[in-house]
Design a protein around this motif. Sequence first.
Motif, PDB file in Angstrom:
ATOM      1  N   ARG A  27       1.037  -1.180   0.076  1.00 15.26           N
ATOM      2  CA  ARG A  27      -0.107  -0.009  -0.204  1.00 15.26           C
ATOM      3  C   ARG A  27       0.774   1.203  -0.044  1.00 15.26           C
ATOM      4  O   ARG A  27       2.180   1.137   0.549  1.00 15.26           O
ATOM      5  N   PRO A  28       0.389   2.394  -0.616  1.00 14.56           N
ATOM      6  CA  PRO A  28       1.281   3.655  -0.890  1.00 14.56           C
ATOM      7  C   PRO A  28       1.764   4.217   0.769  1.00 14.56           C
ATOM      8  O   PRO A  28       1.049   4.120   1.640  1.00 14.56           O
TER       9      PRO A  28
ATOM     10  N   ARG B  71       6.962  -2.834  -7.715  1.00 21.06           N
ATOM     11  CA  ARG B  71       5.772  -2.495  -7.245  1.00 21.06           C
ATOM     12  C   ARG B  71       5.807  -1.329  -6.042  1.00 21.06           C
ATOM     13  O   ARG B  71       5.249  -0.486  -6.089  1.00 21.06           O
TER      14      ARG B  71
ATOM     15  N   LEU C  23       4.542   2.606  -5.916  1.00 22.57           N
ATOM     16  CA  LEU C  23       3.860   3.101  -4.729  1.00 22.57           C
ATOM     17  C   LEU C  23       4.457   4.076  -3.856  1.00 22.57           C
ATOM     18  O   LEU C  23       3.650   4.627  -2.967  1.00 22.57           O
TER      19      LEU C  23
END
Length: 289
Positions: free
Chosen positions: A171-172, A195, A199
């Motif tokens: 998650r960011p 990834r 993010l």
Amino acid sequence: MRSSPAELRARADAASAHLPGLVLSAERLAAMVAPGAHGLRRAGPGEDFWQYRPAHPGDTARSIDWRRSARSDAQFVRDREAQTAQAVALWVSAGQGMDYSGAPDRPSKRHRADLLALALAMVLLRGGEKVGLLDQPPRAGRAQADRIAQGLTMAAAAPDDSDAPSADLLRPNRRVVILSDFLTDPAWVQTLLARAGALGVRGVLMQVLDPDEENFPYSGAVLFRSLTGRVRHDSRDAAGLRDAYLARLAERRDWLRAQAQGAGWTFGHHATDHAPALALGWLYQVLGG
């Protein structure tokens, strides 16, 4: 394959038996690291002094530290450190290879990784951070340490020697701590870090190994096999493999370090015969830097 109710009960009973010992050990270990919020090491609203910096156009007269400025020909601003709570996600490999220990008086790699993860969570929670396992929402508060401990002890071993976190769980704007032996195919590391970079996720890769895996102390005829038994190698001269093994281990670490640095992450390693407080202190400092 879905576990049967009897298998689930047996796993829960085994986890419950180990839970108190893990929590107690983690609490003792966490007590060795200074508690307190460490902020994100950037200027912003907060109470703690961070640094003096030269005044820039746009700084108001109220922001100038006149006492410090009086000691030189320049004007200085007293920056405070932002005290924004972090959200930290923890992941510990459940690959069967993590259950290895080279001696009965040494913890398995998984036990040491669980201990480091839980103790780190306790330290961060004391500092007001939000913490959770990678597949759970991070929360603050003392009760969260109990949830994390239960999640770690209840995690079932992976069906193979290898195990990898899903990049879809990132998650960011979170920090992530990955604890694994990184001895199997590491291709997933590239996927995860790619990834993470997209993010804005930063974090730590921590390799946890048994000292036998660090030093390769074998000689003579040795049958090497993975804990699942799927990988086997029968050597008549194990000592003759030592140099090649150590070179491969160094190569793997160089690769992991390069991958981490390229994504703005940090790589470190820890052996289970070393004091866990050293690894915990290092992890805490990396996250606070």
